[in-house]
Scaffold this motif. Structure first.
Motif, PDB file in Angstrom:
ATOM      1  N   LYS A   2       0.853  -1.179   0.000  1.00 30.45           N
ATOM      2  CA  LYS A   2       0.000   0.000   0.000  1.00 30.45           C
ATOM      3  C   LYS A   2       0.894   1.235   0.000  1.00 30.45           C
ATOM      4  O   LYS A   2       1.817   1.338   0.811  1.00 30.45           O
ATOM      5  CB  LYS A   2      -0.902  -0.009   1.235  1.00 30.45           C
ATOM      6  N   ASN A   3       0.637   2.159  -0.918  1.00 33.37           N
ATOM      7  CA  ASN A   3       1.447   3.363  -1.073  1.00 33.37           C
ATOM      8  C   ASN A   3       0.562   4.598  -1.043  1.00 33.37           C
ATOM      9  O   ASN A   3      -0.612   4.535  -1.408  1.00 33.37           O
ATOM     10  CB  ASN A   3       2.178   3.336  -2.418  1.00 33.37           C
ATOM     11  N   GLU A   4       1.159   5.716  -0.633  1.00 34.36           N
ATOM     12  CA  GLU A   4       0.470   7.005  -0.678  1.00 34.36           C
ATOM     13  C   GLU A   4       1.221   7.925  -1.613  1.00 34.36           C
ATOM     14  O   GLU A   4       2.442   7.930  -1.662  1.00 34.36           O
ATOM     15  CB  GLU A   4       0.390   7.638   0.710  1.00 34.36           C
ATOM     16  N   SER A   5       0.452   8.719  -2.357  1.00 35.02           N
ATOM     17  CA  SER A   5       1.028   9.685  -3.285  1.00 35.02           C
ATOM     18  C   SER A   5       0.304  11.004  -3.091  1.00 35.02           C
ATOM     19  O   SER A   5      -0.914  11.027  -2.893  1.00 35.02           O
ATOM     20  CB  SER A   5       0.845   9.184  -4.724  1.00 35.02           C
ATOM     21  N   GLN A   6       1.047  12.098  -3.126  1.00 41.47           N
ATOM     22  CA  GLN A   6       0.433  13.414  -2.965  1.00 41.47           C
ATOM     23  C   GLN A   6       0.478  14.185  -4.268  1.00 41.47           C
ATOM     24  O   GLN A   6       1.463  14.152  -4.994  1.00 41.47           O
ATOM     25  CB  GLN A   6       1.135  14.214  -1.876  1.00 41.47           C
ATOM     26  N   ASP A   7      -0.640  14.880  -4.532  1.00 34.23           N
ATOM     27  CA  ASP A   7      -0.754  15.744  -5.697  1.00 34.23           C
ATOM     28  C   ASP A   7      -1.381  17.042  -5.199  1.00 34.23           C
ATOM     29  O   ASP A   7      -2.598  17.128  -5.049  1.00 34.23           O
ATOM     30  CB  ASP A   7      -1.619  15.086  -6.775  1.00 34.23           C
ATOM     31  N   GLY A   8      -0.533  18.013  -4.894  1.00 31.35           N
ATOM     32  CA  GLY A   8      -1.051  19.247  -4.304  1.00 31.35           C
ATOM     33  C   GLY A   8      -1.587  18.987  -2.912  1.00 31.35           C
ATOM     34  O   GLY A   8      -0.888  18.490  -2.042  1.00 31.35           O
ATOM     35  N   ASP A   9      -2.867  19.297  -2.698  1.00 30.56           N
ATOM     36  CA  ASP A   9      -3.496  19.102  -1.390  1.00 30.56           C
ATOM     37  C   ASP A   9      -4.121  17.724  -1.222  1.00 30.56           C
ATOM     38  O   ASP A   9      -4.593  17.384  -0.151  1.00 30.56           O
ATOM     39  CB  ASP A   9      -4.583  20.166  -1.182  1.00 30.56           C
ATOM     40  N   SER A  10      -4.143  16.942  -2.281  1.00 32.96           N
ATOM     41  CA  SER A  10      -4.796  15.637  -2.243  1.00 32.96           C
ATOM     42  C   SER A  10      -3.789  14.516  -2.028  1.00 32.96           C
ATOM     43  O   SER A  10      -2.686  14.548  -2.554  1.00 32.96           O
ATOM     44  CB  SER A  10      -5.538  15.381  -3.556  1.00 32.96           C
ATOM     45  N   THR A  11      -4.206  13.527  -1.255  1.00 33.70           N
ATOM     46  CA  THR A  11      -3.404  12.333  -1.031  1.00 33.70           C
ATOM     47  C   THR A  11      -4.158  11.142  -1.614  1.00 33.70           C
ATOM     48  O   THR A  11      -5.347  10.984  -1.362  1.00 33.70           O
ATOM     49  CB  THR A  11      -3.150  12.094   0.468  1.00 33.70           C
ATOM     50  N   TYR A  12      -3.465  10.351  -2.400  1.00 33.32           N
ATOM     51  CA  TYR A  12      -4.056   9.189  -3.042  1.00 33.32           C
ATOM     52  C   TYR A  12      -3.376   7.929  -2.558  1.00 33.32           C
ATOM     53  O   TYR A  12      -2.197   7.933  -2.235  1.00 33.32           O
ATOM     54  CB  TYR A  12      -3.908   9.279  -4.568  1.00 33.32           C
ATOM     55  N   ILE A  13      -4.124   6.849  -2.555  1.00 32.18           N
ATOM     56  CA  ILE A  13      -3.600   5.533  -2.203  1.00 32.18           C
ATOM     57  C   ILE A  13      -3.596   4.683  -3.463  1.00 32.18           C
ATOM     58  O   ILE A  13      -4.503   4.769  -4.283  1.00 32.18           O
ATOM     59  CB  ILE A  13      -4.478   4.865  -1.124  1.00 32.18           C
ATOM     60  N   TYR A  14      -2.560   3.887  -3.610  1.00 38.26           N
ATOM     61  CA  TYR A  14      -2.526   2.885  -4.674  1.00 38.26           C
ATOM     62  C   TYR A  14      -1.729   1.692  -4.161  1.00 38.26           C
ATOM     63  O   TYR A  14      -1.016   1.782  -3.159  1.00 38.26           O
ATOM     64  CB  TYR A  14      -1.920   3.440  -5.974  1.00 38.26           C
ATOM     65  N   PHE A  15      -1.864   0.571  -4.836  1.00 38.68           N
ATOM     66  CA  PHE A  15      -1.183  -0.661  -4.449  1.00 38.68           C
ATOM     67  C   PHE A  15      -0.285  -1.119  -5.588  1.00 38.68           C
ATOM     68  O   PHE A  15      -0.615  -0.920  -6.755  1.00 38.68           O
ATOM     69  CB  PHE A  15      -2.206  -1.766  -4.153  1.00 38.68           C
ATOM     70  N   ASP A  16       0.858  -1.724  -5.223  1.00 34.97           N
ATOM     71  CA  ASP A  16       1.726  -2.283  -6.256  1.00 34.97           C
ATOM     72  C   ASP A  16       2.365  -3.573  -5.774  1.00 34.97           C
ATOM     73  O   ASP A  16       2.435  -3.846  -4.581  1.00 34.97           O
ATOM     74  CB  ASP A  16       2.782  -1.281  -6.719  1.00 34.97           C
ATOM     75  N   LEU A  17       2.782  -4.374  -6.755  1.00 33.33           N
ATOM     76  CA  LEU A  17       3.417  -5.662  -6.473  1.00 33.33           C
ATOM     77  C   LEU A  17       4.357  -5.983  -7.617  1.00 33.33           C
ATOM     78  O   LEU A  17       4.005  -5.810  -8.781  1.00 33.33           O
ATOM     79  CB  LEU A  17       2.343  -6.755  -6.345  1.00 33.33           C
ATOM     80  N   ASP A  18       5.571  -6.412  -7.282  1.00 32.21           N
ATOM     81  CA  ASP A  18       6.553  -6.817  -8.285  1.00 32.21           C
ATOM     82  C   ASP A  18       6.922  -8.272  -8.019  1.00 32.21           C
ATOM     83  O   ASP A  18       7.325  -8.617  -6.912  1.00 32.21           O
ATOM     84  CB  ASP A  18       7.798  -5.928  -8.207  1.00 32.21           C
ATOM     85  N   ILE A  19       6.752  -9.092  -9.048  1.00 35.88           N
ATOM     86  CA  ILE A  19       7.096 -10.512  -8.942  1.00 35.88           C
ATOM     87  C   ILE A  19       7.959 -10.867 -10.140  1.00 35.88           C
ATOM     88  O   ILE A  19       7.486 -10.845 -11.278  1.00 35.88           O
ATOM     89  CB  ILE A  19       5.844 -11.411  -8.934  1.00 35.88           C
ATOM     90  N   GLY A  20       9.227 -11.162  -9.888  1.00 30.44           N
ATOM     91  CA  GLY A  20      10.115 -11.586 -10.957  1.00 30.44           C
ATOM     92  C   GLY A  20      10.227 -10.599 -12.106  1.00 30.44           C
ATOM     93  O   GLY A  20      10.318 -11.001 -13.261  1.00 30.44           O
ATOM     94  N   GLY A  21      10.203  -9.312 -11.800  1.00 29.95           N
ATOM     95  CA  GLY A  21      10.309  -8.288 -12.830  1.00 29.95           C
ATOM     96  C   GLY A  21       8.982  -7.919 -13.480  1.00 29.95           C
ATOM     97  O   GLY A  21       8.934  -7.050 -14.349  1.00 29.95           O
ATOM     98  N   VAL A  22       7.911  -8.559 -13.068  1.00 27.83           N
ATOM     99  CA  VAL A  22       6.566  -8.223 -13.566  1.00 27.83           C
ATOM    100  C   VAL A  22       5.922  -7.298 -12.536  1.00 27.83           C
ATOM    101  O   VAL A  22       5.798  -7.653 -11.360  1.00 27.83           O
ATOM    102  CB  VAL A  22       5.706  -9.487 -13.763  1.00 27.83           C
ATOM    103  N   SER A  23       5.518  -6.106 -12.988  1.00 27.50           N
ATOM    104  CA  SER A  23       4.954  -5.110 -12.079  1.00 27.50           C
ATOM    105  C   SER A  23       3.455  -4.974 -12.283  1.00 27.50           C
ATOM    106  O   SER A  23       2.978  -4.827 -13.404  1.00 27.50           O
ATOM    107  CB  SER A  23       5.620  -3.752 -12.307  1.00 27.50           C
TER     108      SER A  23
END
Length: 77
Positions: free
Chosen positions: A13-34
């Motif tokens: 689980k990751n957080e990213s900010q864009d100005g005043d807004s904070t967004y959540i997104y998820f990522d996973l890397d398996i064997g070079g596949v993102s």
């Protein structure tokens, strides 16, 4: 799909900010596949979905994503 589904599959689980807004997104890397989810600001208008980076492949169904992640994990050397 839910945040809990992605967490159970091992997504980070990751957080990213864009100005005043904070967004959540998820990522996973398996064997070079993102795999990366759409941002949380899109979850109301669209369901939570996961994209295979640098492709047109989009997983909108937990069962399909779970099978794909399992296949990757079983075949990484």
């Amino acid at each position: 799909m839910t945040e809990n589904d992605l967490t159970n599959l091992g997504f980070n689980k990751n957080e990213s900010q864009d100005g005043d807004s904070t967004y959540i997104y998820f990522d996973l890397d398996i064997g070079g596949v993102s795999l990366v989810s759409n941002d949380s600001d899109e979850w109301e208008s669209e369901d939570l979905e996961v994209t295979l980076e640098e492709s047109d492949v989009v997983f909108k169904n937990y069962e399909d994503l779970s099978l794909f992640v399992d296949l990757l994990r079983r075949n990484v050397e």
